[in-house]
Write a protein that holds these residues in place. Structure first.
Motif, PDB file in Angstrom:
ATOM      1  N   ASP A 205       0.397  -1.317  -0.112  1.00 18.46           N
ATOM      2  CA  ASP A 205      -0.042  -0.208   0.180  1.00 18.46           C
ATOM      3  C   ASP A 205       1.063   1.131   0.409  1.00 18.46           C
ATOM      4  OD1 ASP A 205      -2.731  -1.873   0.734  1.00 18.46           O
ATOM      5  OD2 ASP A 205      -2.663  -1.480   2.298  1.00 18.46           O
ATOM      6  N   LEU A 206       1.511   1.089   1.244  1.00 21.30           N
ATOM      7  CA  LEU A 206       2.405   2.415   0.914  1.00 21.30           C
ATOM      8  C   LEU A 206       3.550   3.148  -0.801  1.00 21.30           C
ATOM      9  CD1 LEU A 206       3.163   4.624   3.118  1.00 21.30           C
ATOM     10  CD2 LEU A 206       4.966   2.970   4.229  1.00 21.30           C
ATOM     11  N   ALA A 207       4.489   1.914  -0.802  1.00 17.96           N
ATOM     12  CA  ALA A 207       5.036   1.735  -2.037  1.00 17.96           C
ATOM     13  C   ALA A 207       3.547   2.165  -3.207  1.00 17.96           C
ATOM     14  CB  ALA A 207       5.356   0.345  -2.650  1.00 17.96           C
ATOM     15  N   GLU A 208       2.769   1.728  -3.721  1.00 20.65           N
ATOM     16  CA  GLU A 208       1.636   2.261  -4.182  1.00 20.65           C
ATOM     17  C   GLU A 208       1.287   3.710  -4.352  1.00 20.65           C
ATOM     18  OE1 GLU A 208      -1.636  -0.459  -4.469  1.00 20.65           O
ATOM     19  OE2 GLU A 208      -0.867  -2.185  -5.146  1.00 20.65           O
ATOM     20  N   ALA A 209       1.442   3.917  -2.592  1.00 20.11           N
ATOM     21  CA  ALA A 209       0.907   5.724  -2.536  1.00 20.11           C
ATOM     22  C   ALA A 209       2.037   6.268  -2.613  1.00 20.11           C
ATOM     23  CB  ALA A 209       0.491   5.716  -0.837  1.00 20.11           C
ATOM     24  N   ALA A 210       3.151   5.530  -2.303  1.00 16.74           N
ATOM     25  CA  ALA A 210       3.922   6.762  -2.638  1.00 16.74           C
ATOM     26  C   ALA A 210       5.134   7.212  -4.135  1.00 16.74           C
ATOM     27  CB  ALA A 210       5.595   6.208  -1.330  1.00 16.74           C
ATOM     28  N   ALA A 211       4.268   5.971  -4.628  1.00 16.58           N
ATOM     29  CA  ALA A 211       5.184   5.329  -5.999  1.00 16.58           C
ATOM     30  C   ALA A 211       6.572   5.353  -6.815  1.00 16.58           C
ATOM     31  CB  ALA A 211       4.974   6.770  -7.277  1.00 16.58           C
ATOM     32  N   VAL A 212       6.932   4.546  -5.048  1.00 17.85           N
ATOM     33  CA  VAL A 212       8.058   3.850  -5.408  1.00 17.85           C
ATOM     34  C   VAL A 212       8.352   2.190  -5.142  1.00 17.85           C
ATOM     35  CG1 VAL A 212       9.058   5.137  -4.333  1.00 17.85           C
ATOM     36  CG2 VAL A 212       8.673   3.132  -2.844  1.00 17.85           C
ATOM     37  N   SER A 213       9.125   0.940  -5.631  1.00 17.60           N
ATOM     38  CA  SER A 213       8.675   0.294  -5.241  1.00 17.60           C
ATOM     39  C   SER A 213       8.543  -0.459  -3.384  1.00 17.60           C
ATOM     40  CB  SER A 213      10.011  -1.089  -6.034  1.00 17.60           C
ATOM     41  OG  SER A 213      11.346  -0.129  -5.236  1.00 17.60           O
ATOM     42  N   GLU A 214       8.603  -1.553  -3.575  1.00 20.51           N
ATOM     43  CA  GLU A 214       7.902  -2.393  -2.196  1.00 20.51           C
ATOM     44  C   GLU A 214       9.299  -2.553  -2.059  1.00 20.51           C
ATOM     45  OE1 GLU A 214       5.303  -5.414  -2.742  1.00 20.51           O
ATOM     46  OE2 GLU A 214       4.821  -5.360  -0.052  1.00 20.51           O
ATOM     47  N   ARG A 215       9.959  -2.662  -2.643  1.00 18.90           N
ATOM     48  CA  ARG A 215      11.729  -3.013  -2.408  1.00 18.90           C
ATOM     49  C   ARG A 215      12.829  -2.131  -2.424  1.00 18.90           C
ATOM     50  NH1 ARG A 215      16.204  -6.055  -6.552  1.00 18.90           N
ATOM     51  NH2 ARG A 215      16.920  -6.614  -5.240  1.00 18.90           N
ATOM     52  N   THR A 216      11.873  -0.368  -2.604  1.00 15.48           N
ATOM     53  CA  THR A 216      12.189   0.792  -2.237  1.00 15.48           C
ATOM     54  C   THR A 216      12.136   0.688  -0.409  1.00 15.48           C
ATOM     55  OG1 THR A 216      12.563   1.606  -4.181  1.00 15.48           O
ATOM     56  CG2 THR A 216      12.245   3.137  -1.740  1.00 15.48           C
ATOM     57  N   ILE A 217      10.757   0.598  -0.075  1.00 15.75           N
ATOM     58  CA  ILE A 217      10.382   0.818   1.206  1.00 15.75           C
ATOM     59  C   ILE A 217      10.987  -0.042   2.333  1.00 15.75           C
ATOM     60  CG2 ILE A 217       8.182   0.491   2.611  1.00 15.75           C
ATOM     61  CD1 ILE A 217       7.884   2.529   0.665  1.00 15.75           C
ATOM     62  N   TYR A 218      11.362  -1.525   2.048  1.00 16.46           N
ATOM     63  CA  TYR A 218      11.696  -2.489   2.584  1.00 16.46           C
ATOM     64  C   TYR A 218      14.039  -2.222   2.908  1.00 16.46           C
ATOM     65  CZ  TYR A 218       9.005  -6.400   3.198  1.00 16.46           C
ATOM     66  OH  TYR A 218       7.379  -6.684   3.577  1.00 16.46           O
ATOM     67  N   ARG A 219      14.565  -1.203   1.746  1.00 10.25           N
ATOM     68  CA  ARG A 219      15.795  -0.877   1.964  1.00 10.25           C
ATOM     69  C   ARG A 219      15.412   0.434   2.887  1.00 10.25           C
ATOM     70  NH1 ARG A 219      16.477   0.556  -3.942  1.00 10.25           N
ATOM     71  NH2 ARG A 219      15.992  -1.827  -4.806  1.00 10.25           N
ATOM     72  N   ARG A 220      14.690   0.959   3.107  1.00  4.61           N
ATOM     73  CA  ARG A 220      14.677   2.584   3.532  1.00  4.61           C
ATOM     74  C   ARG A 220      14.384   1.983   5.360  1.00  4.61           C
ATOM     75  NH1 ARG A 220      16.007   7.643   1.673  1.00  4.61           N
ATOM     76  NH2 ARG A 220      16.148   6.963  -1.139  1.00  4.61           N
ATOM     77  N   PHE A 221      13.624   0.789   5.146  1.00  8.46           N
ATOM     78  CA  PHE A 221      12.443   0.570   7.017  1.00  8.46           C
ATOM     79  C   PHE A 221      12.527  -1.278   6.837  1.00  8.46           C
ATOM     80  CE2 PHE A 221      10.722   4.337   4.958  1.00  8.46           C
ATOM     81  CZ  PHE A 221      11.469   5.366   5.787  1.00  8.46           C
ATOM     82  N   PRO A 222      13.468  -1.843   7.088  1.00 12.87           N
ATOM     83  CA  PRO A 222      13.467  -2.843   7.174  1.00 12.87           C
ATOM     84  C   PRO A 222      12.441  -3.788   7.710  1.00 12.87           C
ATOM     85  CG  PRO A 222      15.840  -2.468   7.445  1.00 12.87           C
ATOM     86  CD  PRO A 222      14.530  -1.322   7.980  1.00 12.87           C
ATOM     87  N   THR A 223      11.788  -3.037   9.061  1.00 14.85           N
ATOM     88  CA  THR A 223      11.290  -3.679   9.736  1.00 14.85           C
ATOM     89  C   THR A 223      10.006  -2.723   9.746  1.00 14.85           C
ATOM     90  OG1 THR A 223      12.303  -3.421  11.816  1.00 14.85           O
ATOM     91  CG2 THR A 223      12.824  -5.283  10.973  1.00 14.85           C
ATOM     92  N   ARG A 224       8.806  -3.111  10.416  1.00 14.25           N
ATOM     93  CA  ARG A 224       7.852  -1.966  10.825  1.00 14.25           C
ATOM     94  C   ARG A 224       8.484  -0.752  12.095  1.00 14.25           C
ATOM     95  NH1 ARG A 224       3.166  -2.295   7.947  1.00 14.25           N
ATOM     96  NH2 ARG A 224       2.099  -1.648   9.743  1.00 14.25           N
ATOM     97  N   SER A 225       9.074  -1.662  12.667  1.00 12.46           N
ATOM     98  CA  SER A 225       9.467  -1.187  13.451  1.00 12.46           C
ATOM     99  C   SER A 225      10.105  -0.578  13.206  1.00 12.46           C
ATOM    100  CB  SER A 225      10.112  -1.755  14.998  1.00 12.46           C
ATOM    101  OG  SER A 225       9.523  -2.902  15.057  1.00 12.46           O
ATOM    102  N   HIS A 226      11.073  -0.517  12.439  1.00 14.34           N
ATOM    103  CA  HIS A 226      12.024   1.041  11.730  1.00 14.34           C
ATOM    104  C   HIS A 226      11.270   2.141  11.356  1.00 14.34           C
ATOM    105  CE1 HIS A 226      14.780  -1.995  12.072  1.00 14.34           C
ATOM    106  NE2 HIS A 226      15.821  -0.740  11.823  1.00 14.34           N
ATOM    107  N   LEU A 227       9.935   1.727  10.659  1.00 19.50           N
ATOM    108  CA  LEU A 227       8.947   2.254   9.606  1.00 19.50           C
ATOM    109  C   LEU A 227       8.110   3.044  11.379  1.00 19.50           C
ATOM    110  CD1 LEU A 227       7.368   3.302   7.701  1.00 19.50           C
ATOM    111  CD2 LEU A 227       6.095   1.514   7.624  1.00 19.50           C
ATOM    112  N   LEU A 228       7.541   2.019  11.741  1.00 20.11           N
ATOM    113  CA  LEU A 228       6.909   3.534  12.859  1.00 20.11           C
ATOM    114  C   LEU A 228       8.126   3.925  13.827  1.00 20.11           C
ATOM    115  CD1 LEU A 228       4.156   3.394  14.189  1.00 20.11           C
ATOM    116  CD2 LEU A 228       5.346   1.269  15.757  1.00 20.11           C
TER     117      LEU A 228
END
Length: 188
Positions: free
Chosen positions: A32-55
């Motif tokens: 959802d986040l990747a689609e909303a930000a217009a980036v790949s899901e992989r980019t999200i994981y690279r920046r925030f490896p876990t949901r704790s990092h994202l939070l």
């Protein structure tokens, strides 16, 4: 004409805040986040490896972008800023609860002091320049807790308190904490 570089991390966090208006943090997937930000899901994981990092990153971003603190030089300015923050939390409770949850996590990475911590120490340094280090630390810790989104969230969910009632509880706690400061320590 040179295009301005895109701040991918900010775009991801802005997209997360936009999604928080419709759903809870738990309901937002990396896809959802990747689609909303217009980036790949992989980019999200690279920046925030876990949901704790994202939070954790999202909480810091929300605190700095959604609930910024003005420059604070005196205890009175600090109290006014906290009253306004509690009212802002009430206007955007989804973001405030995410800020509270993120602030309660054990840090996943080395990070700089929060804007609230910097503001409290700056205020104490200016308002009570001769206060000893131990008392400065004690008052700063008290101020940071009682002015935090964690305190606001606990008062709202545990006691059904609104922003002004939560501010009154904060103000009583700060009055007790500040009472230990010798009069001679205050700047005139």
């Amino acid at each position: 004409m040179v295009e301005k570089p895109v701040d991918t991390e900010a775009a991801i966090l802005e997209s997360a805040v936009a999604l928080l208006r419709e759903r809870t943090f738990e309901d937002i997937t990396y896809l959802d986040l990747a689609e909303a930000a217009a980036v790949s899901e992989r980019t999200i994981y690279r920046r925030f490896p876990t949901r704790s990092h994202l939070l954790e990153a999202l909480a810091r971003w929300i605190e700095s972008q959604q609930f910024p603190l003005p420059q604070i030089r005196t205890p009175e300015e600090f109290r006014a800023a906290v009253r306004e923050r509690f009212r802002a939390y009430e206007r955007a409770p989804g973001c405030a609860f995410v800020a509270a949850r993120g602030a309660s996590l054990s840090p996943t990475m080395e990070s700089a002091p929060t804007p609230l911590a910097r503001a409290v120490f700056a205020m104490l340094t200016t308002a009570a320049p001769t206060l000893n280090s131990r008392d400065t630390q004690r008052i700063a810790a008290t101020a940071q807790y009682f002015a935090s989104p964690i305190f606001w969230a606990r008062m709202r969910t545990g006691f059904d308190m609104n922003a002004d009632e939560t501010f009154e509880a904060f103000d009583r706690a700060m009055s007790r904490a500040m009472a230990i400061v010798p009069q001679v320590s205050w700047a005139s």
